[in-house]
Design a protein around this motif. Structure first.
Motif, mmCIF file in Angstrom:
data_model
loop_
_atom_site.group_PDB
_atom_site.id
_atom_site.type_symbol
_atom_site.label_atom_id
_atom_site.label_comp_id
_atom_site.label_asym_id
_atom_site.label_seq_id
_atom_site.Cartn_x
_atom_site.Cartn_y
_atom_site.Cartn_z
ATOM 1 N N ARG A 35 0.832 -1.215 0.000
ATOM 2 C CA ARG A 35 0.000 0.000 0.000
ATOM 3 C C ARG A 35 0.862 1.260 0.000
ATOM 4 O O ARG A 35 0.653 2.172 -0.796
ATOM 5 C CB ARG A 35 -0.889 -0.055 1.248
ATOM 6 N N ALA A 36 1.847 1.269 0.882
ATOM 7 C CA ALA A 36 2.686 2.466 0.996
ATOM 8 C C ALA A 36 3.559 2.658 -0.238
ATOM 9 O O ALA A 36 3.796 3.789 -0.670
ATOM 10 C CB ALA A 36 3.544 2.371 2.257
ATOM 11 N N ARG A 39 1.427 3.961 -3.107
ATOM 12 C CA ARG A 39 1.174 5.372 -2.874
ATOM 13 C C ARG A 39 2.410 6.206 -3.194
ATOM 14 O O ARG A 39 2.329 7.273 -3.800
ATOM 15 C CB ARG A 39 0.758 5.574 -1.404
ATOM 16 N N ASP A 95 -6.057 0.072 0.968
ATOM 17 C CA ASP A 95 -6.991 1.085 0.470
ATOM 18 C C ASP A 95 -7.509 0.643 -0.905
ATOM 19 O O ASP A 95 -7.145 -0.429 -1.393
ATOM 20 C CB ASP A 95 -6.321 2.462 0.412
ATOM 21 N N GLU A 97 -7.000 1.761 -3.908
ATOM 22 C CA GLU A 97 -5.985 1.671 -4.965
ATOM 23 C C GLU A 97 -5.256 0.326 -4.870
ATOM 24 O O GLU A 97 -5.046 -0.369 -5.869
ATOM 25 C CB GLU A 97 -4.978 2.822 -4.822
ATOM 26 N N THR A 98 -4.900 -0.035 -3.653
ATOM 27 C CA THR A 98 -4.200 -1.301 -3.445
ATOM 28 C C THR A 98 -5.110 -2.476 -3.776
ATOM 29 O O THR A 98 -4.679 -3.476 -4.371
ATOM 30 C CB THR A 98 -3.710 -1.390 -1.980
ATOM 31 N N ALA B 231 6.756 7.866 2.711
ATOM 32 C CA ALA B 231 5.778 7.069 1.962
ATOM 33 C C ALA B 231 4.886 6.291 2.918
ATOM 34 O O ALA B 231 3.666 6.203 2.740
ATOM 35 C CB ALA B 231 6.502 6.111 1.012
ATOM 36 N N ALA B 234 2.515 8.692 4.677
ATOM 37 C CA ALA B 234 1.469 9.165 3.762
ATOM 38 C C ALA B 234 0.373 8.120 3.609
ATOM 39 O O ALA B 234 -0.821 8.437 3.551
ATOM 40 C CB ALA B 234 2.078 9.499 2.399
ATOM 41 N N ALA B 235 0.764 6.843 3.561
ATOM 42 C CA ALA B 235 -0.220 5.782 3.350
ATOM 43 C C ALA B 235 -0.920 5.377 4.635
ATOM 44 O O ALA B 235 -2.102 5.032 4.622
ATOM 45 C CB ALA B 235 0.464 4.566 2.718
#
Lengths: 467, 467
Positions: A35-36, A39, A95, A97-98, B231, B234-235
């Motif tokens: 996820r990170a 992003r 999230d 997007e992931t 990163a 942020a996530a």
């Protein structure tokens, strides 16, 4: 639902006791990192992960790779179906997007590895996973779980079969380990030379020969031991194995011989001083004319008790607890580390070696290659690991990495018999000291060859050591 | 196919990573005994099997029962479908008579057991299985596998959570044990007081809270540690846990605090001298104003290192290898023995106690009952086991056996939280010495009460001792 995400050519079905998806046999943090990195725009950097042992368990002279076939199968079923993704979203692990990325997930990279049954040493690059960071990071836990377990069992099993020599070893440990670990343990033991298992699921799923006759409960169920033996012989024939230590061993042996006119297949001893008892029972069997009746022993055996019984008239060993718990080392301690990654997500970005700098946890950065250096007589001398490119070898040397996955296509599957035969061949190459049961150092040394190329040099990553 | 054998009211589906049938998680000899007893006419004799520990692992003061819920689930799915039966016939494990019997198999007996999370001691009758011999004998291996594994994990976990006190323990060992054993291990650890697991499948299947943020690979993926932290923040937000020991711990802590203006949730330390490092990091965090930032430590922890860290400013422990391998005792050594059986297959035939007589493997015949004897202050004094009928207890004493299956109907399922709460209650009853980490004897003694009834007296089976 699973079928939706199954690419063409892969059967959507799975055998009994297998799993519809292996995708959540995974640590939470793998999804968080995905996820990170999605992003942050780093998820698609080409990354090389390596699965390797920092060391052998204390006192062990070699290790045995097992789990390769199971890992490839787990990879095949590593898919994020709708239910899985819903769970991950509901728990805020990922999230949206992931989640979108996961729905299309299929490992499209390449994997090289030591083939199953091969011997390994400290630092052996057992798996080299080359793909994007996102692809590779998700496989960390499931690959480690399979390799750490199966190789621990195979490593213990190999010591037992070495010690047992021509006498068969039978795996009987299912009851002393988790019910599905038991199936993997039976498979790993077979690779390392066991002849059979008590575990029926291992028979069905992997074709491992299965065996077994009766427990004490069967004798106790009957009004007399003779009635129990007669029932077993009627159902199973004279070649069966009678368990003779419920009451009086010698009386039981006499009964078994009498009921079969001396043609009884075998007797099993499961308690007492097995060495002494085997001798006494052999003498009794011979005196009764049952010279071909075999003696199988069970009861908390391990490689050391097997060695101690080498002089006793024993025809086979049933091994349980010690086998499925790795004979003191239930896990191998393999780790899965990022060893190289691209400087950007561009396809032709430079690959740089990376490694955590630590005093207590050694990692060597860089994509690895490996060969087993053999002397002129074909005896193993060293594990040679090239960093960045294959080490130079001569015609005796044996490259160890085989391609298992080619751009997402699984190419490394093979019959279990191939792994078993490889194990025998590879073990036969080791110096004779490898086969000692006593505690020792790894029987050959591991040599790293650093070719000094920037892209592969772990000593040039420019990061300071952790204080 | 599975649906054919599923009785009404039981869902034919199974959750991901569960198994369609558990019937072959079984040793070959169970089927052989079934075959021989069907042939011999003894298969339908009423039989009582008992699952129990002969002893605790050396040095342990108490054990923890886990696996009950999983065992009941395995029982529900213990069905011989067509494919399973075909395999058994093809391999000549069973004959056609046995196959016909298996096709209709459904456990129709009753089972009592210690409920999940309960404490146990040597001899505790953890399961009492009352049915026909044929019904009970088939369950031996799958019940033992589940109980031996899950209870080993829970027993180790309980020592860790006792030692950790109010500080949370997080289970992170999936990678060091077989991939499905990992799911059971996470569940067992939760019962014994762990707060969360890294294992996502345990989250999905059992509702265990899951947690995790990042590995070193995530930091190494990025061009700088700061980029990696940015990163992740942020996530995941500022409450995330940053792994700070990839390069320089103190530099990393400063970076994390700076990026969050001191509101960082936690930092994780995964190497080095954790006690010293935690102190230094705490001081640094406080000096930077990040007084609420927590410190989580991981890296080969066990109950002893947790104890050693009790004086360090640590806010949580992540435990891996030691937990999933039972902290030196990866299996409990539970056995499953026939303790009583009828003298014929008639419904009202007399039940006689049976036990193998052996010098090295102790079994006590007879149907067991058990209670925990408590003193007036509610502190446990003894494990009292009645043979043949329940021991007399007073109002403080606590009966330990609960009905789990009533004539085939599973009645013992409960939420995982109930097992977890039971564990805390039961552990709180133990004498204070139980909670010491040092090696010791079982903290209370086990007392057998023999009521002298023929049907339940193990000393009257009339069989001689094995010589």
């Amino acid at each position: 639902m699973a079928a939706e995400h199954d690419p063409a050519g892969i059967k959507p079905s799975w055998g009994p006791s297998e799993v519809p998806t292996t995708a959540l046999l995974t640590d939470h943090y793998e999804l968080t990192m995905l996820r990170a990195s999605l992003r942050g725009g780093t998820a698609l950097r080409r990354s090389v992960f390596e699965l390797f042992p920092r060391r052998l368990p204390p006192g062990r002279r070699y290790g045995v790779v097992a789990g390769v076939g199971r890992a490839l199968r787990a990879l095949r079923h590593f898919r994020f179906d709708e239910e899985t993704i819903r769970f991950l979203i509901d728990r805020d692990v990922v999230d949206s997007e992931t989640a979108d990325w996961l729905a299309d997930y299929r490992f499209a990279g390449s994997i090289w590895g030591y083939p199953e049954g091969e011997i390994y040493f400290p630092g052996s690059p057992l798996l080299v996973v080359d793909g994007t960071f996102a692809e590779g990071v998700l496989l960390e836990t499931v690959l480690l779980s399979i390799y750490n377990h199966d190789s621990a069992i195979a490593s213990a099993a190999s010591r037992m079969t070495v010690t047992a020599g021509d006498r068969p070893c039978i795996e009987m440990g299912s009851r002393r380990t988790q019910e599905l670990a038991a199936v993997g343990a039976a498979r790993a033991a077979y690779i390392a030379g066991f002849q059979a298992t008590s575990n029926l699921e291992a028979g069905r799923r992997y074709g491992v020969p299965t065996t077994g006759t009766a427990a004490h409960s069967f004798t106790l169920l009957h009004d007399t031991e003779e009635a129990a033996f007669a029932a077993q012989l009627a159902a199973m024939g004279e070649q069966t194995t009678l368990l003779v230590d419920t009451y009086d061993v010698f009386e039981a042996v006499r009964t078994g011989v009498r009921l079969t006119q001396g043609r009884l297949g075998a007797v099993r001893l499961d308690s007492g001083d097995l060495s002494l008892l085997a001798k006494q029972v052999r003498d009794l069997l011979d005196s009764l004319g049952a010279t071909r009746t075999k003696i199988i022993v069970t009861s908390d055996l391990d490689e050391f008790t097997i060695a101690a019984l080498s002089g006793a008239p024993v025809d086979g060993y049933g091994v349980g607890t010690a086998l499925v718990t790795g004979s003191g080392h239930p896990t191998c301690g393999f780790v899965y580390k990022l060893v190289a990654r691209a400087t950007s997500a561009d396809r032709d970005a430079e690959l740089v070696s990376v490694a955590k700098k630590s005093t207590d946890k050694i990692s060597v950065g860089g994509r690895k290659f490996a060969l087993r250096r053999l002397d002129r007589a074909g005896v193993a001398e060293a594990e040679v690991i090239g960093i960045g490119r294959p080490p130079d070898g001569d015609e005796n040397d044996r490259p160890l990495l085989k391609q298992l996955v080619d751009h997402g296509e699984i190419v490394g599957e093979e019959p279990l018999s191939a792994a078993r035969e490889r194990h025998f061949r590879s073990r036969a190459e080791l110096p004779i000291e490898a086969l000692k049961m006593s505690r020792g150092e790894p029987v050959i040394e591991t040599r790293y060859l650093d070719h000094g190329e920037d892209a592969a040099n772990p000593y040039r990553t420019g990061k300071g050591s952790r204080s």
